[in-house]
Write a protein that holds these residues in place. Structure first.
Motif, mmCIF file in Angstrom:
data_model
loop_
_atom_site.group_PDB
_atom_site.id
_atom_site.type_symbol
_atom_site.label_atom_id
_atom_site.label_comp_id
_atom_site.label_asym_id
_atom_site.label_seq_id
_atom_site.Cartn_x
_atom_site.Cartn_y
_atom_site.Cartn_z
ATOM 1 N N ARG A 1 0.836 -1.208 0.000
ATOM 2 C CA ARG A 1 0.000 0.000 0.000
ATOM 3 C C ARG A 1 0.868 1.255 0.000
ATOM 4 O O ARG A 1 0.577 2.236 -0.701
ATOM 5 N N GLU A 2 1.932 1.237 0.776
ATOM 6 C CA GLU A 2 2.835 2.391 0.839
ATOM 7 C C GLU A 2 3.513 2.626 -0.523
ATOM 8 O O GLU A 2 3.663 3.780 -0.962
ATOM 9 N N LEU A 3 3.910 1.553 -1.189
ATOM 10 C CA LEU A 3 4.542 1.696 -2.499
ATOM 11 C C LEU A 3 3.566 2.282 -3.514
ATOM 12 O O LEU A 3 3.940 3.140 -4.327
ATOM 13 N N MET A 4 2.339 1.832 -3.485
ATOM 14 C CA MET A 4 1.345 2.384 -4.403
ATOM 15 C C MET A 4 1.148 3.882 -4.169
ATOM 16 O O MET A 4 0.975 4.654 -5.125
ATOM 17 N N GLY B 1 3.988 10.475 -7.756
ATOM 18 C CA GLY B 1 4.857 10.827 -8.869
ATOM 19 C C GLY B 1 6.242 10.221 -8.827
ATOM 20 O O GLY B 1 7.045 10.443 -9.735
ATOM 21 N N ASP B 2 6.566 9.453 -7.782
ATOM 22 C CA ASP B 2 7.870 8.808 -7.694
ATOM 23 C C ASP B 2 7.801 7.384 -8.241
ATOM 24 O O ASP B 2 6.724 6.871 -8.550
ATOM 25 N N ARG B 3 8.958 6.744 -8.337
ATOM 26 C CA ARG B 3 9.025 5.328 -8.666
ATOM 27 C C ARG B 3 8.921 4.521 -7.373
ATOM 28 O O ARG B 3 9.384 4.957 -6.312
ATOM 29 N N ALA B 4 8.329 3.350 -7.464
ATOM 30 C CA ALA B 4 8.275 2.419 -6.333
ATOM 31 C C ALA B 4 8.597 1.035 -6.866
ATOM 32 O O ALA B 4 8.071 0.620 -7.909
ATOM 33 N N VAL B 5 9.468 0.324 -6.153
ATOM 34 C CA VAL B 5 9.981 -0.948 -6.653
ATOM 35 C C VAL B 5 9.914 -1.997 -5.548
ATOM 36 O O VAL B 5 10.388 -1.766 -4.431
ATOM 37 N N LEU B 6 9.318 -3.133 -5.865
ATOM 38 C CA LEU B 6 9.381 -4.299 -4.992
ATOM 39 C C LEU B 6 10.499 -5.185 -5.523
ATOM 40 O O LEU B 6 10.436 -5.668 -6.657
ATOM 41 N N PHE B 7 11.530 -5.378 -4.710
ATOM 42 C CA PHE B 7 12.759 -6.055 -5.126
ATOM 43 C C PHE B 7 12.850 -7.389 -4.387
ATOM 44 O O PHE B 7 13.113 -7.432 -3.198
ATOM 45 N N PHE B 8 12.618 -8.481 -5.115
ATOM 46 C CA PHE B 8 12.758 -9.809 -4.536
ATOM 47 C C PHE B 8 14.215 -10.249 -4.646
ATOM 48 O O PHE B 8 14.752 -10.393 -5.749
ATOM 49 N N ALA C 1 -0.868 -3.644 -7.031
ATOM 50 C CA ALA C 1 0.268 -2.720 -6.992
ATOM 51 C C ALA C 1 0.964 -2.664 -8.348
ATOM 52 O O ALA C 1 1.326 -1.582 -8.836
ATOM 53 N N ALA C 2 1.161 -3.820 -8.967
ATOM 54 C CA ALA C 2 1.804 -3.847 -10.287
ATOM 55 C C ALA C 2 0.955 -3.097 -11.312
ATOM 56 O O ALA C 2 1.487 -2.350 -12.141
ATOM 57 N N ASP C 3 -0.353 -3.288 -11.249
ATOM 58 C CA ASP C 3 -1.246 -2.574 -12.170
ATOM 59 C C ASP C 3 -1.205 -1.066 -11.927
ATOM 60 O O ASP C 3 -1.410 -0.274 -12.862
ATOM 61 N N ALA C 4 -0.920 -0.675 -10.673
ATOM 62 C CA ALA C 4 -0.872 0.748 -10.320
ATOM 63 C C ALA C 4 0.470 1.385 -10.645
ATOM 64 O O ALA C 4 0.648 2.591 -10.446
ATOM 65 N N GLY C 5 1.434 0.589 -11.123
ATOM 66 C CA GLY C 5 2.725 1.145 -11.522
ATOM 67 C C GLY C 5 3.894 0.785 -10.639
ATOM 68 O O GLY C 5 5.019 1.232 -10.895
ATOM 69 N N VAL C 6 3.675 -0.017 -9.605
ATOM 70 C CA VAL C 6 4.799 -0.491 -8.789
ATOM 71 C C VAL C 6 5.600 -1.497 -9.621
ATOM 72 O O VAL C 6 5.044 -2.449 -10.173
ATOM 73 N N GLU C 7 6.902 -1.264 -9.730
ATOM 74 C CA GLU C 7 7.772 -2.160 -10.496
ATOM 75 C C GLU C 7 8.166 -3.350 -9.623
ATOM 76 O O GLU C 7 8.499 -3.178 -8.444
ATOM 77 N N VAL C 8 8.134 -4.535 -10.203
ATOM 78 C CA VAL C 8 8.444 -5.762 -9.456
ATOM 79 C C VAL C 8 9.592 -6.469 -10.160
ATOM 80 O O VAL C 8 9.476 -6.858 -11.328
#
Length: 243
Positions: free
Chosen positions: A163-166, A172-179, A206-213
């Motif tokens: 939720r925070e990443l979204m 307007g920033d980038r958000a990335v989930l890094f496995f 989150a991915a649909d909202a623009g969070v990069e995975v």
């Protein structure tokens, strides 16, 4: 990043109280090691498994040993120390290994952010063409048929992070989930819908909202299958979100 000293091999007797593990050393001595993992460690604590411990010379430490690696199945190693992935990810970003996050001269750790009072694992800034990147790091060690799954237990904390990443993307920033894939037998990463369906649903949102995975695998062993003493992230692996 590397282990500063050679690891000590042993055999797992049992893990208990989440943070403790009894290990038998090659000379027959039994020691209690710190287990730095709050998860279920599903698939990473088989009976009598080969394990590797780091050893501290700090006389003030209650437990001299820390559990680092386990042979999850014959020939496949996993790093169970969840204090390691942030450093692995940071080293990979700073060395230019992570192509998706190249070009950021400033990397900060544990920066407070968000309405739910979180701390981001890595905040990248100073890119000439890209906005700041907020990077949340997760350790992947649950393997099933060469597929890695996250999480290995229901995680309300992980849901909060999504939720925070979204929210950062919305600002307007980038958000990335890094496995960080810390299991040598994993070839791809999927959300563990069979363990935490809420997390899987939220991850896809989150991915649909623009969070990069993204996912990168660690080099944990040499050609002989033994620990190499190196924990460097070496290659990307696919993240599969389709049901």
């Amino acid at each position: 990043m590397n282990f500063p000293e050679p690891l000590v091999e042993g055999r797992l007797i049992r893990r208990y109280k989440r943070f403790l593990a009894d290990v038998r050393l090659p000379d027959g001595t039994e020691v209690t090691a710190h287990c730095p993992n709050t998860g279920s460690m599903l698939g990473c604590q088989p009976d009598d498994a080969r394990v590797w411990l780091s050893r501290s010379n700090n006389p003030k430490r209650k437990l001299q040993y820390t559990w680092e690696l386990v042979e999850a199945v014959p020939g496949q190693l996993a790093c169970i120390n969840t204090a390691r992935p942030n450093g692995q990810a940071r080293s990979a970003v700073e060395s230019g290994t992570v192509a998706e996050l190249a070009g950021y001269p400033s990397v900060r750790s544990e920066v407070k952010y968000g309405e739910e009072k979180s701390r981001i694992d890595l905040l990248l800034s100073g890119h000439e063409q890209q906005p700041d990147a907020w990077v949340e790091v997760k350790n992947v060690t649950l393997a099933e048929d060469a597929q890695g799954f996250f999480p290995d237990a229901v995680t309300t904390r992980g849901q909060k992070h999504l939720r925070e990443l979204m929210a950062q993307v919305a600002s307007g920033d980038r958000a990335v989930l890094f496995f960080v894939v810390n299991h040598t037998g994993i070839e791809a990463v999927r959300p563990a819908d069979h363990i935490d369906p809420t997390y899987g649903k939220l991850l896809r949102e989150a991915a649909d909202a623009g969070v990069e995975v993204i996912a990168y695998r660690a080099h944990l062993c040499g050609g002989d299958g033994e620990p190499s003493g190196v924990m460097t992230l070496t290659e990307s692996v696919p993240v599969i979100l389709e049901l």
